[in-house]
Scaffold this motif. Structure first.
Motif, mmCIF file in Angstrom:
data_model
loop_
_atom_site.group_PDB
_atom_site.id
_atom_site.type_symbol
_atom_site.label_atom_id
_atom_site.label_comp_id
_atom_site.label_asym_id
_atom_site.label_seq_id
_atom_site.Cartn_x
_atom_site.Cartn_y
_atom_site.Cartn_z
ATOM 1 N N GLN A 65 -29.214 -47.231 55.824
ATOM 2 C CA GLN A 65 -28.274 -48.184 55.222
ATOM 3 C C GLN A 65 -26.851 -47.636 55.182
ATOM 4 O O GLN A 65 -25.975 -48.184 54.521
ATOM 5 C CB GLN A 65 -28.731 -48.531 53.806
ATOM 6 N N HIS A 66 -26.608 -46.548 55.899
ATOM 7 C CA HIS A 66 -25.322 -45.858 55.841
ATOM 8 C C HIS A 66 -24.144 -46.772 56.198
ATOM 9 O O HIS A 66 -23.165 -46.835 55.463
ATOM 10 C CB HIS A 66 -25.336 -44.631 56.768
ATOM 11 N N SER A 67 -24.244 -47.469 57.304
ATOM 12 C CA SER A 67 -23.116 -48.305 57.756
ATOM 13 C C SER A 67 -22.767 -49.377 56.740
ATOM 14 O O SER A 67 -21.593 -49.596 56.433
ATOM 15 C CB SER A 67 -23.442 -48.951 59.102
ATOM 16 N N ALA A 68 -23.779 -50.042 56.212
ATOM 17 C CA ALA A 68 -23.529 -51.100 55.233
ATOM 18 C C ALA A 68 -22.960 -50.518 53.943
ATOM 19 O O ALA A 68 -22.024 -51.073 53.356
ATOM 20 C CB ALA A 68 -24.809 -51.867 54.945
ATOM 21 N N THR A 69 -23.496 -49.387 53.501
ATOM 22 C CA THR A 69 -23.028 -48.757 52.268
ATOM 23 C C THR A 69 -21.603 -48.251 52.414
ATOM 24 O O THR A 69 -20.812 -48.302 51.465
ATOM 25 C CB THR A 69 -23.968 -47.605 51.867
ATOM 26 N N ALA A 70 -21.258 -47.772 53.591
ATOM 27 C CA ALA A 70 -19.919 -47.220 53.834
ATOM 28 C C ALA A 70 -18.824 -48.256 53.622
ATOM 29 O O ALA A 70 -17.663 -47.890 53.397
ATOM 30 C CB ALA A 70 -19.838 -46.645 55.245
ATOM 31 N N GLU A 71 -19.149 -49.529 53.680
ATOM 32 C CA GLU A 71 -18.167 -50.600 53.474
ATOM 33 C C GLU A 71 -17.856 -50.844 52.000
ATOM 34 O O GLU A 71 -16.938 -51.591 51.676
ATOM 35 C CB GLU A 71 -18.683 -51.901 54.104
ATOM 36 N N THR A 72 -18.592 -50.225 51.098
ATOM 37 C CA THR A 72 -18.412 -50.438 49.667
ATOM 38 C C THR A 72 -17.096 -49.827 49.198
ATOM 39 O O THR A 72 -16.833 -48.656 49.458
ATOM 40 C CB THR A 72 -19.585 -49.794 48.882
ATOM 41 N N PRO A 73 -16.269 -50.609 48.507
ATOM 42 C CA PRO A 73 -15.010 -50.061 47.985
ATOM 43 C C PRO A 73 -15.278 -48.913 47.016
ATOM 44 O O PRO A 73 -16.215 -48.955 46.228
ATOM 45 C CB PRO A 73 -14.374 -51.242 47.256
ATOM 46 N N GLY A 74 -14.451 -47.890 47.093
ATOM 47 C CA GLY A 74 -14.584 -46.754 46.194
ATOM 48 C C GLY A 74 -15.529 -45.670 46.679
ATOM 49 O O GLY A 74 -15.738 -44.683 45.989
ATOM 50 N N LEU A 75 -16.084 -45.834 47.875
ATOM 51 C CA LEU A 75 -16.974 -44.829 48.450
ATOM 52 C C LEU A 75 -16.317 -44.207 49.661
ATOM 53 O O LEU A 75 -15.560 -44.862 50.368
ATOM 54 C CB LEU A 75 -18.288 -45.466 48.911
ATOM 55 N N ASP A 79 -19.389 -36.811 55.233
ATOM 56 C CA ASP A 79 -18.931 -36.308 56.528
ATOM 57 C C ASP A 79 -18.420 -37.492 57.337
ATOM 58 O O ASP A 79 -19.222 -38.257 57.874
ATOM 59 C CB ASP A 79 -20.071 -35.606 57.262
ATOM 60 N N PRO A 80 -17.106 -37.669 57.428
ATOM 61 C CA PRO A 80 -16.559 -38.816 58.151
ATOM 62 C C PRO A 80 -16.930 -38.841 59.633
ATOM 63 O O PRO A 80 -16.823 -39.867 60.282
ATOM 64 C CB PRO A 80 -15.047 -38.700 57.978
ATOM 65 N N ARG A 81 -17.406 -37.712 60.155
ATOM 66 C CA ARG A 81 -17.826 -37.678 61.564
ATOM 67 C C ARG A 81 -19.235 -38.226 61.746
ATOM 68 O O ARG A 81 -19.725 -38.312 62.856
ATOM 69 C CB ARG A 81 -17.762 -36.245 62.095
ATOM 70 N N GLY A 82 -19.892 -38.559 60.628
ATOM 71 C CA GLY A 82 -21.216 -39.168 60.710
ATOM 72 C C GLY A 82 -22.376 -38.195 60.709
ATOM 73 O O GLY A 82 -23.514 -38.585 60.937
ATOM 74 N N GLY A 83 -22.114 -36.931 60.434
ATOM 75 C CA GLY A 83 -23.178 -35.939 60.485
ATOM 76 C C GLY A 83 -24.088 -35.908 59.269
ATOM 77 O O GLY A 83 -25.114 -35.243 59.288
ATOM 78 N N MET A 84 -23.739 -36.610 58.207
ATOM 79 C CA MET A 84 -24.528 -36.581 56.979
ATOM 80 C C MET A 84 -24.817 -38.014 56.520
ATOM 81 O O MET A 84 -24.392 -38.443 55.457
ATOM 82 C CB MET A 84 -23.787 -35.813 55.880
ATOM 83 N N ALA A 85 -25.553 -38.730 57.316
ATOM 84 C CA ALA A 85 -25.853 -40.131 57.010
ATOM 85 C C ALA A 85 -26.548 -40.253 55.660
ATOM 86 O O ALA A 85 -27.495 -39.526 55.364
ATOM 87 C CB ALA A 85 -26.715 -40.741 58.104
ATOM 88 N N GLY A 86 -26.057 -41.166 54.844
ATOM 89 C CA GLY A 86 -26.652 -41.442 53.550
ATOM 90 C C GLY A 86 -25.995 -40.712 52.382
ATOM 91 O O GLY A 86 -26.311 -40.987 51.236
ATOM 92 N N TYR A 87 -25.082 -39.806 52.654
ATOM 93 C CA TYR A 87 -24.398 -39.063 51.592
ATOM 94 C C TYR A 87 -23.000 -39.653 51.390
ATOM 95 O O TYR A 87 -22.221 -39.727 52.340
ATOM 96 C CB TYR A 87 -24.254 -37.586 51.966
ATOM 97 N N PHE A 88 -22.705 -40.021 50.129
ATOM 98 C CA PHE A 88 -21.419 -40.648 49.816
ATOM 99 C C PHE A 88 -20.828 -40.088 48.539
ATOM 100 O O PHE A 88 -21.541 -39.856 47.563
ATOM 101 C CB PHE A 88 -21.583 -42.158 49.620
ATOM 102 N N TRP A 89 -19.500 -39.927 48.544
ATOM 103 C CA TRP A 89 -18.755 -39.631 47.333
ATOM 104 C C TRP A 89 -18.366 -40.956 46.704
ATOM 105 O O TRP A 89 -17.805 -41.818 47.370
ATOM 106 C CB TRP A 89 -17.509 -38.815 47.632
#
Length: 139
Positions: A65-75, A79-89
């Protein structure tokens, strides 16, 4: 080099995560806290689940669900290069309300049982020989 003292915001956030984990998991689940990559990490059942760095909350979510979650404001991605899928600040604005806070804590805890633990690396011995297979958890 000595460790810098944690900010009041980080200490408050660490306490809030501790309280949330105690409330949701109770004493029967193994939760370890350790310093990891400059953050205060919370390992649930031996897997990284949440972490605190400054005023940001790290959550581990399903990588599919990384791509969909990445669209969430405030997240922002760990790893912006995509090496850590699923991890978000998660920024403070994205966990400011009780509902938002619960969402991120609950989402990380819901994924934790399916998350894979990172295998521990065996330390090499003083002899310079590679560790035995038993030392690597094989078998």
């Amino acid at each position: 080099m000595p460790t810098r003292p944690l900010s009041d915001e980080a200490l408050h956030l660490i306490t809030a995560v501790q309280d949330a984990l105690a409330e949701r998991l109770g004493a029967h689940v193994d939760v370890q806290e350790l310093q990891l990559f400059g953050s205060h990490a919370f390992m649930v059942d031996g897997k990284l689940c949440l972490a605190v760095k400054g005023d940001e909350l790290l959550v581990r979510l399903p990588p599919q669900q990384h791509s969909a979650t990445a669209e969430t404001p405030g997240l922002r991605e760990l790893d912006p290069r995509g090496g850590m899928a699923g991890y978000f600040w998660v920024s403070p604005a994205a966990y400011a309300t009780r509902a938002q806070w619960r969402h991120w804590i609950d989402a990380a805890l819901a994924y934790n049982p399916q998350a894979k633990a990172t295998p521990r690396r065996a330390k090499s011995s003083a002899t310079g020989l590679p560790p035995s297979p038993a030392g690597r958890g094989l078998g």
